[in-house]
Design an enzyme around this catalytic site. Sequence first.
Site, PDB file in Angstrom:
ATOM      1  N   MET A 150       0.832  -1.194   0.000  1.00  0.00           N
ATOM      2  CA  MET A 150       0.000   0.000   0.000  1.00  0.00           C
ATOM      3  C   MET A 150       0.869   1.247   0.000  1.00  0.00           C
ATOM      4  O   MET A 150       1.805   1.369   0.782  1.00  0.00           O
ATOM      5  CB  MET A 150      -0.923  -0.038   1.232  1.00  0.00           C
ATOM      6  CG  MET A 150      -1.809   1.160   1.374  1.00  0.00           C
ATOM      7  SD  MET A 150      -2.973   1.314  -0.024  1.00  0.00           S
ATOM      8  CE  MET A 150      -3.123   3.081  -0.108  1.00  0.00           C
ATOM      9  N   GLU A 151       0.485   2.179  -0.876  1.00  0.00           N
ATOM     10  CA  GLU A 151       1.324   3.341  -1.181  1.00  0.00           C
ATOM     11  C   GLU A 151       1.149   4.532  -0.251  1.00  0.00           C
ATOM     12  O   GLU A 151       1.388   5.669  -0.661  1.00  0.00           O
ATOM     13  CB  GLU A 151       1.014   3.781  -2.619  1.00  0.00           C
ATOM     14  CG  GLU A 151      -0.388   4.399  -2.837  1.00  0.00           C
ATOM     15  CD  GLU A 151      -1.436   3.429  -3.362  1.00  0.00           C
ATOM     16  OE1 GLU A 151      -1.290   2.212  -3.149  1.00  0.00           O
ATOM     17  OE2 GLU A 151      -2.407   3.893  -3.984  1.00  0.00           O
ATOM     18  N   ASN A 152       0.754   4.338   1.024  1.00  0.00           N
ATOM     19  CA  ASN A 152       0.567   5.463   1.949  1.00  0.00           C
ATOM     20  C   ASN A 152       1.709   6.468   1.826  1.00  0.00           C
ATOM     21  O   ASN A 152       2.867   6.086   1.759  1.00  0.00           O
ATOM     22  CB  ASN A 152       0.539   4.944   3.381  1.00  0.00           C
ATOM     23  CG  ASN A 152      -0.304   3.708   3.515  1.00  0.00           C
ATOM     24  OD1 ASN A 152      -1.481   3.733   3.218  1.00  0.00           O
ATOM     25  ND2 ASN A 152       0.327   2.599   3.902  1.00  0.00           N
ATOM     26  N   GLU A 207       4.587   0.745  -5.852  1.00  0.00           N
ATOM     27  CA  GLU A 207       4.176   1.626  -4.749  1.00  0.00           C
ATOM     28  C   GLU A 207       4.939   2.940  -4.800  1.00  0.00           C
ATOM     29  O   GLU A 207       4.383   3.999  -4.532  1.00  0.00           O
ATOM     30  CB  GLU A 207       4.383   0.936  -3.381  1.00  0.00           C
ATOM     31  CG  GLU A 207       3.706  -0.423  -3.236  1.00  0.00           C
ATOM     32  CD  GLU A 207       2.253  -0.475  -3.671  1.00  0.00           C
ATOM     33  OE1 GLU A 207       1.556   0.549  -3.561  1.00  0.00           O
ATOM     34  OE2 GLU A 207       1.817  -1.535  -4.154  1.00  0.00           O
ATOM     35  N   HIS A 237       3.435   5.246  -7.363  1.00  0.00           N
ATOM     36  CA  HIS A 237       2.179   5.850  -6.905  1.00  0.00           C
ATOM     37  C   HIS A 237       2.411   7.223  -6.266  1.00  0.00           C
ATOM     38  O   HIS A 237       1.464   8.014  -6.162  1.00  0.00           O
ATOM     39  CB  HIS A 237       1.514   4.955  -5.856  1.00  0.00           C
ATOM     40  CG  HIS A 237       0.512   3.977  -6.412  1.00  0.00           C
ATOM     41  ND1 HIS A 237      -0.410   4.321  -7.372  1.00  0.00           N
ATOM     42  CD2 HIS A 237       0.261   2.673  -6.095  1.00  0.00           C
ATOM     43  CE1 HIS A 237      -1.183   3.262  -7.629  1.00  0.00           C
ATOM     44  NE2 HIS A 237      -0.790   2.259  -6.884  1.00  0.00           N
ATOM     45  N   GLU A 268      -4.361   3.052 -10.822  1.00  0.00           N
ATOM     46  CA  GLU A 268      -3.842   1.681 -10.846  1.00  0.00           C
ATOM     47  C   GLU A 268      -3.409   1.234 -12.249  1.00  0.00           C
ATOM     48  O   GLU A 268      -2.345   0.648 -12.413  1.00  0.00           O
ATOM     49  CB  GLU A 268      -4.858   0.707 -10.245  1.00  0.00           C
ATOM     50  CG  GLU A 268      -5.147   0.954  -8.759  1.00  0.00           C
ATOM     51  CD  GLU A 268      -3.908   0.947  -7.878  1.00  0.00           C
ATOM     52  OE1 GLU A 268      -2.846   0.479  -8.316  1.00  0.00           O
ATOM     53  OE2 GLU A 268      -4.005   1.444  -6.727  1.00  0.00           O
TER      54      GLU A 268
HETATM   55  N1  BAL Z   1      -3.489   0.885  -3.864  1.00  0.00           N
HETATM   56  C1  BAL Z   1      -3.607  -0.451  -3.420  1.00  0.00           C
HETATM   57  C2  BAL Z   1      -2.380  -1.249  -3.611  1.00  0.00           C
HETATM   58  C3  BAL Z   1      -1.744  -0.926  -4.899  1.00  0.00           C
HETATM   59  O1  BAL Z   1      -2.316  -1.106  -5.962  1.00  0.00           O
HETATM   60  O2  BAL Z   1      -0.667  -0.389  -4.906  1.00  0.00           O
HETATM   61 ZN    ZN Z   2      -1.406   0.284  -7.078  1.00  0.00          ZN
END
Ligand code: BAL
Ligand code: ZN
Length: 877
Positions: A266-268, A301, A304, A323
């Site tokens: 997850m790209e937090n 990630e 993102h 995505e």
């Molecule tokens: N955003 C959910 C995980 C991913 O696609 O990076």
């Molecule tokens: Zn993603």
Amino acid sequence: PQTIYLKDYKPPEYLIHDTDLNFTLDNESTRVVATLTMSRNPASKVDDSALILLGENLTLLGVQLNGDTLSPDRYLQTQESLVIHDVPQHEKFVVTIENTINPKANTALEGLYLSKNMLCTQCEAEGFRKITYYLDRPDVMSRFTTTLVGDKEKYPVLLSNGNKKAQGELPDNKHWVTWEDPFNKPCYLFALVAGQLECVRDSFITQSGRRIALEIFVEAHDLDKCDHAMQSLKNAMRWDEETYGLEYDLDLYMIVAVGHFNMGAMENKGLNIFNTKFVLARPDTATDSDYEHIEGVIGHEYFHNWSGNRVTCRDWFQLSLKEGFTVFRDQEFTGDRTSKAVKRIEDVNALRTRQFAEDAGPLAHPIRPDAYIEINNFYTLTVYEKGAEVVRMLHTLLGPQGFRKGCDLYFQRHDGQAVTCDDFVNAMEAANDVDLTQFRRWYSQAGTPVLTVSEHYDSDTQTLSLTLKQDNPPTPGQPRKEPLHIPIKTGLILPDGNLAQCRLQGSEQVSHKIVLELTEKEQTFVFEQLPQKPVISLLRGFSAPVKLKMQRSLEELAFLLSHDPDTFNRWEAGQLLAGRVIAELVEDLQNDRSLTINPVLIEAYRKIAQHGWLDLSYFALLLSLPSEIYLAEQMPIIDVEAIHTAREFVVCQIAKHLEDDLRGLYLDNHRDESGCFEAKAIGRRRLKNVCLGYLSKLDDTEIQRWSLKQFDTAKNMTDQIAALSVIVNTPHPARATCLDAFYRQWRDEALVLDKWFALQATAIPPDTFDAVERLLKHPDFDLKNPNRVRALVGSFSQANPLHFHAASGKGYRFLADRIIELNTLNPQVASRMVGALTQWRRYDEGRQALMKAELERIMSTEAISKDVYEVASKSLA
Ligand code: BAL
Ligand code: ZN
């Protein structure tokens, strides 16, 4: 359950400018104080409305407005919201909410939860509302400041997004840290981690000369498995600068690996949380494919940060905006880092086996869906992988430079905004002065187009006419489709193997390679000045996500397999050739005819085996037959047993006829290069293990010794698991001993143990189902751990067609029982598991009835989750 529609989108009625969060951490009762500085949204058309904050599973302790505690008659609490009446309409105001949550009870792994002893979060898509009441939607962007307070021993490490601003000690052995994220973000990008973690540190100097601190946090015993992830991160940062001119923006980039995670990663913002599977690697624990996937996911990630975080989605229908684009970016990154040819084939293989099935089934949806019940169900192959293909087609149509200009404009126009897929296409249009009106249909139409091709060569006029017809099949809710704009990369191959010049009638463009743009339902393209009839190489590099129907003789396919300079189409010719031969054998089996191998296939494979290939990973792919799942995709009614028997027959025939070549290749490429990840070493491992796979079918004691020796002496996981796989899938005398030895060797390495479960779940021998049932009761099996569930239940149902589809229906019953158990524990994982039953219409009547009965049983589950309900009900509709 309620359906949400894209057409109902309205801008938020309120904005949150600042979000100040204060967490007092405890595994079973974490206290959250959220201070939200808000105002009405001038863009909202709704007058004087109550403030509706979303929240689930929260224990509310109090609400304040501008510092005054509100009496309970000033607000209304429902199962899913907190409605505050009479908030100021013309000036900023501050809402303070105090609540508690129980991370330990959170087995859904959404919001704040406990993974072993570590507290961590997953907020995308709608997990933040399980932390506190909030405007949990991606178009509400806010500046976050987060303070974490906790016990120093239990939670020595306290992490959140952004940069660390302050920290200090407190009485009772507690400490606190405040994090500040200077970038506005939606709450789905919020993250928090607290626990006993060790850190691997490094740094990266950006193109503008800024030093970024890089930190990877893991449990102590995993400290020796972080080098590859760190190197991958640095590679990704450099690649994004070189390829897209995009630089990292904070001073710190952190990655935390957790053992319980629903997704891959997850790209937090500034604090990625990763499934351990996509971080941890050591040569003896991770395969070459694992290494490649880790680099790909770390890249994904990281990318993102721009395609997702700096520019995010307006609403969840736009998920493919971030995505699809980011998958395209990570695919290109991996292609540049490894082998472009191999990466493209791997991606197309995944697309054609899994996404095409989704697009032809009851859950088909466009890459920008227009309705959902549970958004978690739309993190699909369609949104991700087909979404990436749509971006790739833009890249093909606009060319690399035009595509880059479009990306630059997109980031320049929308930095700091929450936008739509249309905004992305608009930027591509504006930067290139083109009209992509028709192309936009790819975003709204579901289903895989079928391209039917016919050709006519006229020796008198020396022209070749190519007629292409597109059929876009109906999908649920979309009975009629409009023609799509499809780029078809094309080459013409002369009998000597060279490419002819393409001179297209009506075009001035003359080139060896050309992109045909199909926009009509049916269109004819005429190539001129061709004194000899060429062989057409169409859809090169798989330039569009379509099914191609073209009459080809086996000899023509064999010619392309020998001569096509396009690496994808060359491999594709071999797959088509093998697929045709296997399909004929399936028919023989269904009609009780004896099986004989077509010599054209053997000779084609002999040629491959004897050619001097530079890219050995590509060579290994050329030698590999299409998978049973891919072959099944090509059949109107899937006959799992016949496919398995026919394919195994071909494997045995290739092994028999090419035995000397395969033995030679195995011995030449079997060397100890553990720890070496250069393309040649990886290629040698892939090639030799493909050869071992064939040879193991010969029932030869010398080959059995080779595989046992490889298993016993391997110092890298690629070789060890490949040998074990061969041993498990043949009547090898050491089968039980090796499985046991592998377990004892790796019982403390969760990710390796996942491989042990998966290998047995996908095995061919007749006792597989009993083994799967036994493994379910194994002390190391844990239904609360998604990786373990995917390894056993997922692998069995999605990657073992032979046993899962046993005619008795016991495979279906097994799966439904697990789904019903998971429904309460973890609805996201449960609904993923339903996938294996959704394709019931593709099987014979007996199996159809059995699968449907299990879907109906699932539908009658008490307290069925939205997740499972949506997938099961749509499958039955
Ligand atoms: N955003 C959910 C995980 C991913 O696609 O990076
Ligand atoms: Zn993603």
